[in-house]
Design a protein around this motif. Structure first.
Motif, mmCIF file in Angstrom:
data_model
loop_
_atom_site.group_PDB
_atom_site.id
_atom_site.type_symbol
_atom_site.label_atom_id
_atom_site.label_comp_id
_atom_site.label_asym_id
_atom_site.label_seq_id
_atom_site.Cartn_x
_atom_site.Cartn_y
_atom_site.Cartn_z
ATOM 1 N N PHE A 223 52.871 96.339 26.309
ATOM 2 C CA PHE A 223 52.375 96.061 27.655
ATOM 3 C C PHE A 223 52.993 94.778 28.196
ATOM 4 O O PHE A 223 53.352 93.858 27.448
ATOM 5 C CB PHE A 223 50.848 95.995 27.706
ATOM 6 N N LEU A 224 53.126 94.741 29.507
ATOM 7 C CA LEU A 224 53.547 93.559 30.248
ATOM 8 C C LEU A 224 52.328 92.920 30.877
ATOM 9 O O LEU A 224 51.386 93.612 31.302
ATOM 10 C CB LEU A 224 54.546 93.932 31.336
ATOM 11 N N THR A 252 54.059 92.132 25.049
ATOM 12 C CA THR A 252 53.589 92.400 23.690
ATOM 13 C C THR A 252 53.985 93.813 23.306
ATOM 14 O O THR A 252 53.856 94.751 24.107
ATOM 15 C CB THR A 252 52.055 92.263 23.602
ATOM 16 N N THR A 253 54.472 93.980 22.080
ATOM 17 C CA THR A 253 54.889 95.307 21.639
ATOM 18 C C THR A 253 54.666 95.471 20.145
ATOM 19 O O THR A 253 54.655 94.486 19.388
ATOM 20 C CB THR A 253 56.378 95.557 21.978
ATOM 21 N N LYS A 265 55.147 89.144 20.248
ATOM 22 C CA LYS A 265 54.654 88.647 21.524
ATOM 23 C C LYS A 265 55.620 87.606 22.079
ATOM 24 O O LYS A 265 56.057 86.705 21.352
ATOM 25 C CB LYS A 265 53.271 88.008 21.370
ATOM 26 N N LEU A 266 55.942 87.739 23.359
ATOM 27 C CA LEU A 266 56.764 86.770 24.071
ATOM 28 C C LEU A 266 56.001 86.342 25.322
ATOM 29 O O LEU A 266 55.387 87.178 25.999
ATOM 30 C CB LEU A 266 58.110 87.378 24.465
ATOM 31 N N GLY A 267 56.038 85.052 25.632
ATOM 32 C CA GLY A 267 55.309 84.593 26.802
ATOM 33 C C GLY A 267 55.906 83.334 27.389
ATOM 34 O O GLY A 267 56.589 82.563 26.699
ATOM 35 N N MET A 268 55.660 83.148 28.667
ATOM 36 C CA MET A 268 56.036 81.916 29.344
ATOM 37 C C MET A 268 54.951 81.564 30.352
ATOM 38 O O MET A 268 54.269 82.443 30.889
ATOM 39 C CB MET A 268 57.394 82.043 30.024
#
Length: 350
Positions: A223-224, A252-253, A265-268
C-alpha cells in the motif's frame, strides 16, 4: 531572549529547592492528568458499549496481544529535539519496548481498542539523554452506513535521565471510509496539551487538522500512504508559538524470500514551522572579542527519510532493521543539525 537550558545545566538545576518544588507539582499534575484521562476514556467506553451491548454475540471476543522488543541503536548525533539540543557526538544505545494492546468488536458496528506501552533508550556515554516513555491510549469507533466516526485519547509520561521530564495528553475525533476496497481515507482534528517538569516556558497546547489516504495494491500485499497535517501551537512563552505543516509519504510491501514474507517499509516526512516570537538566532565573537547577536523570527524545516526491513524468525519472533536520516534545518543555530539513527531489534508478539 531565547533561553534553552542544556541537559548539563538541568542536572545542576535539579539540586536547588525551586526545581524540587516544580518536580512535586509536576507529579501532582501527572496523577491528576492520568485520573482525568482515565475518567474520560472510561466514560467513552461505557457510553459506546452500553448503546450496542445487546447486539454483541459470542463470536465478538476481545483480542489481546503482547509485544516485546530488545535492540541496539547507533545515533550519529545524540540530541533532544524537544529542547533544540544536539551534542554533535555519536553514541550507542540499548532500546527496549513492551506493549499490550487489545481490540474488541463489541458489535457489528462498534469497535473498541486500547493499549499500554513502555519504551526506553539507554546510552552508553550520554546517559543524561536516557529517555523512558510510558503511554496509554483508547479508541472507540462506530460504523455508520457511509462512514466510520470515532474518538481517541492518548496519554504519555516521559522521564529524562530518571527524572520527570514531560507529560502529554491528546484527544482526537476522526472520520474514515473505505472506498471500493482499494482506498482508505481518514480525516481528523486533534487537541494536544504538553507540560514540562522544569520548563514552564515550553508548556503548550496544540490544535491540529489532518487527513491521510491509503491505496492498497497487489491484492492488499502493498500500500501507498500520503498524509498532511496543519497545526498551531501556543506556549507559555510566545517565542515557542508556531504554525506548522506536516507532509508524509510512505510505501509498505510484503516481499517473499525463500517462502518467508518479509516486510519492507519506505517513508519520508517534511515538517515546516514558522515561529511567532523574536529570539536570538546566533551569537558570534568579533575581532575585538565582543559578542554580537542576531535577532529574528525562527523558521524550521525538517526532512526525514526512513527505511525498515522486518524478517520473521517464526510464528512469534522477528528481526527488524531500520535506518532513519533526519535533516533539521533552522535559522536558530542550536536547532540546525543532522542525525542518522541505525537500529536492529529482536521483536516478539504473543
Amino acid at each position: 531572549m531565547n533561553t534553552q537550558p542544556t541537559p548539563f545545566a538541568k542536572a545542576l538545576a535539579r539540586k536547588n529547592n525551586a526545581r524540587l518544588n516544580q518536580t512535586i507539582n509536576f507529579k501532582q499534575a501527572h496523577s491528576l492528568g492520568l485520573a482525568l484521562g482515565a475518567g474520560l476514556l472510561g466514560g467513552l467506553c461505557v457510553l459506546a458499549s452500553s448503546a450496542t451491548l445487546a447486539e454483541a454475540t459470542p463470536k465478538h471476543k476481545p483480542n489481546v496481544q503482547l509485544n516485546l522488543a530488545l535492540g541496539a541503536e547507533h545515533d550519529s548525533n545524540v540530541s533532544l529535539k524537544e529542547l533544540d539540543q544536539a551534542t554533535n557526538e555519536s553514541d550507542w544505545a540499548t532500546t527496549i519496548n513492551a506493549g499490550l494492546k487489545g481490540q474488541w468488536q463489541a458489535s457489528p458496528t462498534l469497535k473498541l481498542r486500547a493499549g499500554l506501552n513502555h519504551s526506553g533508550k539507554y546510552y552508553q556515554t550520554f546517559d543524561e539523554f536516557n529517555l523512558d516513555i510510558s503511554a496509554a491510549n483508547l479508541e472507540a469507533s462506530y460504523d455508520f452506513a457511509h462512514l466510520t466516526l470515532g474518538a481517541t485519547a492518548h496519554y504519555a509520561y516521559a522521564r529524562l535521565d530518571q527524572k520527570a521530564f514531560m507529560q502529554l495528553t491528546q484527544t482526537e475525533i476522526f472520520a474514515s471510509k473505505l472506498i471500493n476496497h482499494t482506498v482508505f481515507v481518514r480525516a481528523k482534528t486533534a487537541r494536544q496539551q504538553k507540560q514540562f517538569a522544569d520548563l514552564d516556558a515550553r508548556n503548550a497546547h496544540n490544535q491540529a487538522w489532518g487527513a491521510d489516504a491509503f491505496w492498497f495494491l497487489n491484492a492488499g500485499r502493498s500500500f501507498l500512504h500520503a498524509g498532511v497535517d496543519t497545526d498551531s501551537e501556543t506556549a507559555t512563552d510566545s517565542q515557542f508559538n508556531y504554525d506548522g505543516l506536516n507532509l508524509r509519504l510512505g510505501y509498505t510491501t510484503e516481499v517473499a524470500i525463500a517462502g518467508v514474507e518479509n516486510t519492507l517499509k519506505l517513508g519520508m516526512r517534511y515538517v515546516g514551522r514558522d515561529y511567532a516570537g523574536h529570539v536570538t538566532l546566533n551569537e558570534t565573537t568579533n575581532a575585538l572579542g565582543q559578542t554580537e547577536t542576531t535577532q529574528g523570527r525562527r523558521a524550521d524545516q525538517q526532512y526525514h527519510y526512513e527505511a525498515s526491513w522486518t524478517l520473521p524468525l517464526g510464528d512469534t519472533l522477528s528481526l527488524a532493521a531500520k535506518v532513519h536520516l533526519a535533516d533539521y534545518q533552522s535559522n536558530l543555530a542550536s536547532a540546525d543539525y543532522r542525525e542518522t539513527l541505525t537500529s536492529l531489534q529482536l521483536q516478539s508478539h504473543f
